[in-house]
Design a protein around this motif. Structure first.
Motif, PDB file in Angstrom:
ATOM      1  N   SER A 163      12.282  -9.842   5.587  1.00 19.41           N
ATOM      2  CA  SER A 163      12.415 -10.223   4.167  1.00 19.41           C
ATOM      3  C   SER A 163      11.594  -9.156   3.339  1.00 19.41           C
ATOM      4  CB  SER A 163      12.074 -11.659   3.913  1.00 19.41           C
ATOM      5  OG  SER A 163      10.505 -11.805   3.566  1.00 19.41           O
ATOM      6  N   PRO A 164      11.962  -8.624   1.923  1.00 18.84           N
ATOM      7  CA  PRO A 164      11.253  -7.670   1.079  1.00 18.84           C
ATOM      8  C   PRO A 164       9.898  -8.320   1.093  1.00 18.84           C
ATOM      9  CG  PRO A 164      13.672  -8.322   0.189  1.00 18.84           C
ATOM     10  CD  PRO A 164      13.318  -9.409   1.472  1.00 18.84           C
ATOM     11  N   GLN A 165       9.561  -9.681   0.710  1.00 19.45           N
ATOM     12  CA  GLN A 165       8.274 -10.264   0.807  1.00 19.45           C
ATOM     13  C   GLN A 165       7.401  -9.684   1.817  1.00 19.45           C
ATOM     14  OE1 GLN A 165       8.778 -14.198  -0.176  1.00 19.45           O
ATOM     15  NE2 GLN A 165       7.889 -13.971  -2.354  1.00 19.45           N
ATOM     16  N   ARG A 166       7.981 -10.070   3.071  1.00 22.59           N
ATOM     17  CA  ARG A 166       6.988  -9.687   4.128  1.00 22.59           C
ATOM     18  C   ARG A 166       6.918  -8.348   4.486  1.00 22.59           C
ATOM     19  NH1 ARG A 166       7.554 -15.128   3.005  1.00 22.59           N
ATOM     20  NH2 ARG A 166       5.972 -16.209   4.055  1.00 22.59           N
ATOM     21  N   ALA A 167       7.808  -7.573   4.166  1.00 18.16           N
ATOM     22  CA  ALA A 167       7.757  -6.001   4.030  1.00 18.16           C
ATOM     23  C   ALA A 167       6.727  -5.570   3.240  1.00 18.16           C
ATOM     24  CB  ALA A 167       9.143  -5.431   3.985  1.00 18.16           C
ATOM     25  N   ALA A 168       6.484  -6.038   2.217  1.00 14.81           N
ATOM     26  CA  ALA A 168       5.519  -5.491   1.184  1.00 14.81           C
ATOM     27  C   ALA A 168       4.052  -5.944   1.638  1.00 14.81           C
ATOM     28  CB  ALA A 168       5.854  -6.229  -0.181  1.00 14.81           C
ATOM     29  N   LEU A 169       4.113  -7.241   2.340  1.00 16.22           N
ATOM     30  CA  LEU A 169       2.757  -7.662   2.928  1.00 16.22           C
ATOM     31  C   LEU A 169       2.211  -6.661   3.879  1.00 16.22           C
ATOM     32  CD1 LEU A 169       3.141 -11.602   3.641  1.00 16.22           C
ATOM     33  CD2 LEU A 169       1.290 -10.261   2.066  1.00 16.22           C
ATOM     34  N   CYS A 170       3.214  -6.213   4.812  1.00 16.83           N
ATOM     35  CA  CYS A 170       2.728  -5.161   5.902  1.00 16.83           C
ATOM     36  C   CYS A 170       2.563  -4.034   5.305  1.00 16.83           C
ATOM     37  CB  CYS A 170       4.031  -4.998   6.738  1.00 16.83           C
ATOM     38  SG  CYS A 170       4.146  -5.750   8.278  1.00 16.83           S
ATOM     39  N   LEU A 171       3.263  -3.715   4.222  1.00 15.26           N
ATOM     40  CA  LEU A 171       2.837  -2.203   3.542  1.00 15.26           C
ATOM     41  C   LEU A 171       1.455  -2.320   3.062  1.00 15.26           C
ATOM     42  CD1 LEU A 171       3.944   0.568   3.242  1.00 15.26           C
ATOM     43  CD2 LEU A 171       5.084  -0.335   1.037  1.00 15.26           C
ATOM     44  N   ASP A 172       1.067  -3.269   2.323  1.00 18.58           N
ATOM     45  CA  ASP A 172      -0.351  -3.690   2.007  1.00 18.58           C
ATOM     46  C   ASP A 172      -1.348  -3.738   2.726  1.00 18.58           C
ATOM     47  OD1 ASP A 172       0.814  -3.523  -0.875  1.00 18.58           O
ATOM     48  OD2 ASP A 172       0.728  -5.684  -1.021  1.00 18.58           O
ATOM     49  N   THR A 173      -0.986  -4.271   3.640  1.00 21.42           N
ATOM     50  CA  THR A 173      -2.165  -4.475   4.893  1.00 21.42           C
ATOM     51  C   THR A 173      -2.239  -3.298   5.609  1.00 21.42           C
ATOM     52  OG1 THR A 173      -0.758  -5.382   6.420  1.00 21.42           O
ATOM     53  CG2 THR A 173      -2.101  -7.182   4.998  1.00 21.42           C
ATOM     54  N   ALA A 174      -1.205  -2.368   5.879  1.00 22.51           N
ATOM     55  CA  ALA A 174      -1.393  -1.239   6.618  1.00 22.51           C
ATOM     56  C   ALA A 174      -2.329  -0.162   5.661  1.00 22.51           C
ATOM     57  CB  ALA A 174       0.039  -0.669   6.718  1.00 22.51           C
ATOM     58  N   ARG A 175      -1.928  -0.253   4.252  1.00 21.82           N
ATOM     59  CA  ARG A 175      -2.881   0.847   3.590  1.00 21.82           C
ATOM     60  C   ARG A 175      -4.061   0.458   3.623  1.00 21.82           C
ATOM     61  NH1 ARG A 175       1.502  -0.082  -1.447  1.00 21.82           N
ATOM     62  NH2 ARG A 175       2.534   1.770  -1.202  1.00 21.82           N
ATOM     63  N   ALA A 176      -4.446  -0.952   3.680  1.00 17.08           N
ATOM     64  CA  ALA A 176      -6.027  -1.490   3.691  1.00 17.08           C
ATOM     65  C   ALA A 176      -6.500  -0.771   5.015  1.00 17.08           C
ATOM     66  CB  ALA A 176      -6.239  -2.901   3.527  1.00 17.08           C
ATOM     67  N   GLY A 177      -5.775  -0.975   6.285  1.00 18.95           N
ATOM     68  CA  GLY A 177      -5.972  -0.468   7.721  1.00 18.95           C
ATOM     69  C   GLY A 177      -6.290   0.926   7.558  1.00 18.95           C
ATOM     70  N   LEU A 178      -5.457   1.659   6.864  1.00 20.53           N
ATOM     71  CA  LEU A 178      -5.820   3.178   7.019  1.00 20.53           C
ATOM     72  C   LEU A 178      -7.048   3.545   6.135  1.00 20.53           C
ATOM     73  CD1 LEU A 178      -2.010   4.493   6.391  1.00 20.53           C
ATOM     74  CD2 LEU A 178      -3.319   4.614   8.297  1.00 20.53           C
ATOM     75  N   LYS A 179      -7.184   2.783   5.006  1.00 20.32           N
ATOM     76  CA  LYS A 179      -8.514   3.217   4.408  1.00 20.32           C
ATOM     77  C   LYS A 179      -9.546   2.987   5.079  1.00 20.32           C
ATOM     78  CE  LYS A 179     -11.037   1.821   0.163  1.00 20.32           C
ATOM     79  NZ  LYS A 179     -10.857   0.977  -1.058  1.00 20.32           N
ATOM     80  N   ALA A 180      -9.643   1.667   5.895  1.00 18.89           N
ATOM     81  CA  ALA A 180     -10.622   1.247   6.671  1.00 18.89           C
ATOM     82  C   ALA A 180     -10.803   2.400   8.031  1.00 18.89           C
ATOM     83  CB  ALA A 180     -10.711   0.132   7.353  1.00 18.89           C
ATOM     84  N   LYS A 181      -9.639   2.894   8.411  1.00 17.93           N
ATOM     85  CA  LYS A 181      -9.767   3.838   9.536  1.00 17.93           C
ATOM     86  C   LYS A 181     -10.425   5.186   9.249  1.00 17.93           C
ATOM     87  CE  LYS A 181      -6.575   5.937  12.966  1.00 17.93           C
ATOM     88  NZ  LYS A 181      -5.102   6.028  13.243  1.00 17.93           N
ATOM     89  N   ALA A 182     -10.115   5.562   8.147  1.00 16.20           N
ATOM     90  CA  ALA A 182     -10.764   6.863   7.345  1.00 16.20           C
ATOM     91  C   ALA A 182     -12.110   6.741   7.343  1.00 16.20           C
ATOM     92  CB  ALA A 182     -10.029   6.937   6.101  1.00 16.20           C
TER      93      ALA A 182
END
Length: 519
Positions: A163-182
């Motif tokens: 669903s578009p809502q869950r896809a947006a959730l994934c995208l937001d948490t992936a961005r947070a993960g990449l920031k932490a990874k860096a």
């Protein structure tokens, strides 16, 4: 459900979708060499007596095809998915091609079963055909490959039918993960300490936690063994020059311990480990009936920065139904106490789908929690795990539609209140196949939660039931080791546990540090 796999042996891929769309079914495999296939039976007019699925994988010169034939409630259903076959490589390139190929085969197998099953049931899960604990890792991989965020979202919606809502959730948490990874290097780690004791056992709980009223005699021997593990692990961490970035004391309910026991535990951690690099230090005080001012002052003196008060619900009938001995008023008092001591971050956990709850009740709970202004709010979906009293006693619970309404409400309300989703995971046996999401006010992300979900760095765990995950970010290899689950087993086996900790050294020296960067 009877499952017949033809042309492949990707059992796990099939089972993941099966458990999502048919949560009451369990896989029973039949050998297709000894029986006629579903396709043959269909042509001959024969029908199975129970739900049955044949999942066939075949390969042409350029395309691989997965076809699922599903017999369900007296009707045959069919699902098909295809993918282009990758070109052959050589050497390391060949290995990469084979890995990609295996993933593609699993993907089309899942999609074919998913398409047949959704047609049969009329149920379209919010996560579509995307399975697994960490859906955000797929979004992270795409972003790291240079794919634009809008295209990542499109992939989730069109290729996996999320669903578009869950896809947006994934995208937001992936961005947070990449920031932490860096922000992490190969020498950065997280620590987890397990305190497997609770005042009483909640009906939804499947964790190994011991009622302190009945298991009080185990606490002191357990803490003595834990102090040994702390000392030995800290010595290894010092020798390797590792930096502890996040410390998480969980359980169970760590505040089931007395103030003096908490002082001894936090003192041992501070004495043995260099905690000068800590970004966050969490203690779960999930049950308000375990808190008092003395304990909170002990934790504040230990530099704990994040306290978790986990009401799960602010509705008294729901609290009674899940076996809690406190009321919503007790939760309010606990929050006021935590705020008075001055901890920088308060986390509050809620669970959608608890027995005796309703969408209206969950809305009231959410409203009360937002009034508290907690910096972190974690919204879980009830998982009916083997070993919980809810599962064993067949306690009535809200259905998937009501749970979906609760979670959609949380998504909208928390977003409007300025909270951001920063980590995400899924569990088996949740109503409707929904998710668990950690939300935070901007700047209050918890590193430990991101690191464990995105597998960003090694997490060294101590105590009963603790799981150590050693992460080599360069190769993606993640060996795991597990401590015994029960306190008595842990205490009796402490010598073996300490010996096993020595395996941490060669992993870092021979694998992580051998890459020569981030030292």
């Amino acid at each position: 459900m009877i499952l017949r796999l033809i042309g492949h042996d990707y059992k796990y891929a099939v089972e993941q979708v099966l458990l999502t769309l048919f949560p009451e079914e369990r896989p029973v495999y039949e050998d297709v060499d000894e029986i006629s296939s579903v396709a043959v039976n269909r042509r001959g007019g024969q029908t199975p007596c129970v739900p049955t699925a044949e999942i066939r994988l075949s390969h042409g010169p350029k395309v691989s095809t997965a076809v699922t034939e599903l017999w369900y409630e007296g009707v045959w259903y069919r699902g098909v998915a295809k993918v282009a076959r990758p070109e052959q490589g050589s050497g390391e390139g060949k290995n990469r091609v084979e890995l990609v190929y295996a993933r593609q085969m699993q993907k089309i197998i899942k999609l074919s079963f998913y398409r047949a099953a959704t047609t049969a049931t009329g149920i379209v899960p919010p996560w579509g055909a995307l399975t697994g604990i960490r859906p955000g890792k797929r979004a992270t991989a795409l972003l790291e490959a240079g794919i634009a965020p809008a295209e990542v979202k499109r992939v989730f919606v069109t290729e996996y039918e999320v669903s578009p809502q869950r896809a947006a959730l994934c995208l937001d948490t992936a961005r947070a993960g990449l920031k932490a990874k860096a922000s992490l290097t190969s020498r950065d780690i997280c620590l987890y300490v397990s305190i497997p004791f609770c005042p009483t056992r909640c009906t939804y709980c499947s964790f190994v936690s011991n009622d302190v009223e009945r298991s009080g005699r185990l606490v002191e021997p357990y803490l003595a063994a834990l102090r040994w593990e702390i000392a030995v692990t800290a010595q290894i961490v010092r020798e390797l020059g590792l930096r502890v970035q996040s410390l998480y004391i969980g359980g169970g309910t760590p505040t089931s311990l007395s103030a003096s026991q908490l002082r001894s535990l936090t003192g041992a951690l501070a004495t043995e480990f260099d905690l000068s690099h800590l970004r966050d230090y969490t203690v779960e005080a999930g049950r308000p009936d375990t808190l008092d001012l003395e304990k909170l002052r002990v934790l504040k003196d230990a530099q704990v920065s994040r306290i978790c008060i986990n009401p799960q619900s602010m509705e008294d009938p729901v609290l009674a139904a899940i076996g809690r001995r406190h009321t919503a008023a007790d939760i309010v008092s606990a929050v006021e106490l935590v705020r008075s001591v001055g901890f920088p971050v308060l986390n509050m956990d809620l669970i959608a789908g608890l027995p005796a709850d309703t969408a209206a009740g969950f809305a009231r709970t959410l409203g009360r929690v937002l009034e508290f202004g907690a910096e972190n709010v974690t919204v879980h979906t009830l998982a009916l795990k083997k070993g919980s009293h809810i599962k064993a006693d067949a306690v009535p619970i809200p259905g998937p539609e009501a749970v979906g309404e609760m979670l959609d409400m949380a998504l909208a309300s928390l977003g409007e209140a300025g909270y951001l989703p920063y980590y995400l995971y899924r569990q088996k046996f949740t109503a409707g196949g929904f998710e668990n999401v950690g939300w935070c006010l901007s700047g209050f992300e918890n590193l430990y939660n991101i690191a464990i979900m995105e597998e960003l760095c090694s997490i060294i765990s101590l105590g009963a039931g603790a799981s150590t995950k050693l992460v080599d970010a360069h190769t993606g290899r993640i060996p795991r080791s597990y401590n015994p689950k029960f306190p008595l087993e842990y205490t009796d086996g402490i010598d073996r546990i300490l010996a096993a900790k020595e395996k941490i050294k060669p992993f870092f020296i021979e694998e992580v540090f051998s890459h020569g960067s981030d030292l």
